[in-house]
Motif scaffolding. Sequence first.
Motif, mmCIF file in Angstrom:
data_model
loop_
_atom_site.group_PDB
_atom_site.id
_atom_site.type_symbol
_atom_site.label_atom_id
_atom_site.label_comp_id
_atom_site.label_asym_id
_atom_site.label_seq_id
_atom_site.Cartn_x
_atom_site.Cartn_y
_atom_site.Cartn_z
ATOM 1 N N PRO A 214 0.825 -1.212 0.000
ATOM 2 C CA PRO A 214 0.000 0.000 0.000
ATOM 3 C C PRO A 214 0.863 1.269 0.000
ATOM 4 O O PRO A 214 1.953 1.290 0.590
ATOM 5 N N ALA A 215 0.359 2.313 -0.656
ATOM 6 C CA ALA A 215 1.113 3.572 -0.785
ATOM 7 C C ALA A 215 1.477 4.150 0.579
ATOM 8 O O ALA A 215 2.585 4.645 0.791
ATOM 9 N N ILE A 220 5.590 5.434 4.897
ATOM 10 C CA ILE A 220 6.074 5.257 6.279
ATOM 11 C C ILE A 220 7.466 4.605 6.260
ATOM 12 O O ILE A 220 8.361 4.982 7.016
ATOM 13 N N ARG A 221 7.661 3.652 5.345
ATOM 14 C CA ARG A 221 8.988 3.027 5.207
ATOM 15 C C ARG A 221 10.055 4.063 4.843
ATOM 16 O O ARG A 221 11.158 4.056 5.414
ATOM 17 N N ASP A 287 -1.186 7.721 13.462
ATOM 18 C CA ASP A 287 -2.418 8.513 13.457
ATOM 19 C C ASP A 287 -2.067 10.004 13.446
ATOM 20 O O ASP A 287 -0.888 10.383 13.449
ATOM 21 N N ASN A 288 -3.111 10.834 13.453
ATOM 22 C CA ASN A 288 -2.868 12.281 13.333
ATOM 23 C C ASN A 288 -2.042 12.841 14.480
ATOM 24 O O ASN A 288 -1.234 13.749 14.282
ATOM 25 N N PRO A 402 -1.010 9.512 2.144
ATOM 26 C CA PRO A 402 -2.298 9.029 1.622
ATOM 27 C C PRO A 402 -3.000 8.127 2.641
ATOM 28 O O PRO A 402 -2.346 7.536 3.490
ATOM 29 N N ASP A 403 -4.319 8.040 2.538
ATOM 30 C CA ASP A 403 -5.079 7.133 3.418
ATOM 31 C C ASP A 403 -4.888 5.701 2.959
ATOM 32 O O ASP A 403 -4.339 5.458 1.889
#
Lengths: 486, 251
Positions: A214-215, A220-221, A287-288, A402-403
């Motif tokens: 996933p994007a 995050i990586r 999370d935010n 992105p979500d």
Amino acid sequence: MENMLKIYNCGVNDFKNVPCLDILKFRQTIIEQVNSGLRIATLFAMPADKLVCVLADDTNGSLYLLSSKVSKSYPSLTPACPQAHLFEREIAEQFSIIPQGHPWLKPVRFPDSSLIGITDFFKVAGSEIHEVAVGPVHAGIIESGHFRFQCNGENVFHLEISLGYQHRGIEKAIRSGEQKRLIHYMETLAGDTTIGHSLAYSQVMESLSNCYVPARANIIRAIALELERLANHTGDLGALAGDVGYLPTSSFCGRIRGDFLNMTAVLCGNRFGRGLVSPGGVNYDIDNSNISDLKQRIKAAFKDVSNAVNLLWETPSVLDRFDDTGVLTQKDCIDLGVVGVPAKACGLERDARFNFASGAYQFSQIPISTWDTGDVFARAYIRWLEIQKSVNFIENELENLPDGQTLSNPSALAANKIAVSLVEGWRGEICHTAITGNNGQLLHYKIVDPSFHNWPAIAIALRNQQISDFPLCNKSFNLSYCGHDL
Amino acid sequence: MLKAFVARIKQGYRTYPFPKKKPSLPERFKGRPVISDSKCNDCKKCISICPTDAIIANGNKIELDMGRCIFCGKCEQVCQNKTIIFSREYSLAAGKREDLLLKSQEFKSAESLKADMLKIFGRSLKLRQVSAGGCNACEADTNVLSTLAYDLGRFGVQFVASPRHADGLFITGPVTTNMKLALKKTYDAVPSPKIVIAAGACAISGGIYSGHPEQTNGADNSVPVDLYIPGCPPNPYTILDGILRLLGVGS
């Protein structure tokens, strides 16, 4: 190019499609291609006496695979292609295949412990020559390795580096089919490069299982990989300041390095990123509140690190020690196949994030930082340039996350394939190659830490330097002993 | 010169007042595991998933060997009944190897040195670090103790350059067969009386490399160990806490 199979980074192909050349043709192809600008990303033997080579073309992001069958020995590549030298020593040590005519055929990791450190060290003769032996146990909190200097007074004529003390048999354990520990081996190949190596491994596994990442996970990586770079580069600049006795930057950076490590701990609880990356994505989402926490921390840490590092460039006594110390020429760099910080410090545009972009780097490019003096100053300054670009990258990516999911479930590995993955770790290019067998099991797994390419470069950079500059030169490379010893 | 002074003012005073004030560790930090046997349904999933065989069945109860644990948290993930939960407790050090075997009762932390040893080392302890294999992460998080954030020197503890100057060894790594002789020679070079600290899963049990023929499953197979500090790698506060417990500081 008809003798080679072309793939791209994270590419996968049937192993039978890799051209299997006659050994003389194999040798000649590698020498010709290296002479025309390619470099050896990895060269290894595997069971059933097969040699496999991956050549990298930095100009167009292509990787070229070729192989050969050998019996007990073959004519060595090293006399015509010095960057093969350590790879061929490794082949001889692991599989008893002798590269005949190799000028420096000595142990790499001393698998027979009774012989550790026993080899015919190069000796300079003469009544004014003395020998200095250092290690395996060093004066600081450093890994173990042995250094043998041939000196004339303070001047170093020759340095020979003999490692293997950290050898713990990881590649052999992987070949024996160990499954539960696989990801943990990757995380501890070089503990300061946990993200780099676990990412290279995950990419190989994803290629072999045709797994979609996933994007959000890719980003995050990349953030974690840049945080790893920031922590280590900051620590190195502090240590370089310490080695020339400039204590302000030394003590500030020692602390700020911890700030970056603690940001990785925000992601996954561990300062080195243990448990974050796994095949299929990442094990932790953010999370935010994590995002705003990270933004705040990175802003504060960048302010502090700018303040601390810029002192170096404004202090004549520091610059005097950095300038023209431990010079590596661009030609030596090319001949030895050097990667990462020391290569960029010689003006070579070698950066897998840019030249062999994968994951998030395909969409957000980080320009390559180079400098052209090849000395301690250049290697220090590359780190500072990269710190600025990494901070910028992380801030941008945190804005545009992105979500979506962060982990997909990889299926079983495809049978009879070969996959190659390159990652630009903070030291330089990490290369993992995997070959699967009839049942999709890992037939062979080859790891190349950037240190494996770069250790010989320290020996060259030390020639005609004062022995008292060894700590400074060594730190300006800051190579991994455990990443080399595996 | 002036710029260095200005920078010093800007950077401020950053030494954390440990141990008076407890450190704030990240939300996702995995500290000392807590076992609640009453919740266990004996499914043994935790035992089969553990990469270092740190979880042992004892009748219908489970025990967790913190000396083998690499704190990956996989056992916590597979356990549906929350029998094993990783707390955020960073104090993990123990004086005896068997004290690292966690059962459902209270954990026995490391005790301070005996009075005669404390008299010698209590106010000044010089350590020689030896990397005996491993991955360099324990070394990295030991190195930071000498930075101004932790300021190890204020407790009279210092890492020194020679075993001849040292009161003890601080060992990381599983003790590879290639380092066994060098470790023994370094140990012999430290004048008696001396202490030995084994830090990290590797130095305690071989950790992720336990069972490999290239290593020897931890430091206490080569030298006697006085303090075990679990973790992979241990957090700097876990290491600092262990050393201070040995010296009886802050307890």
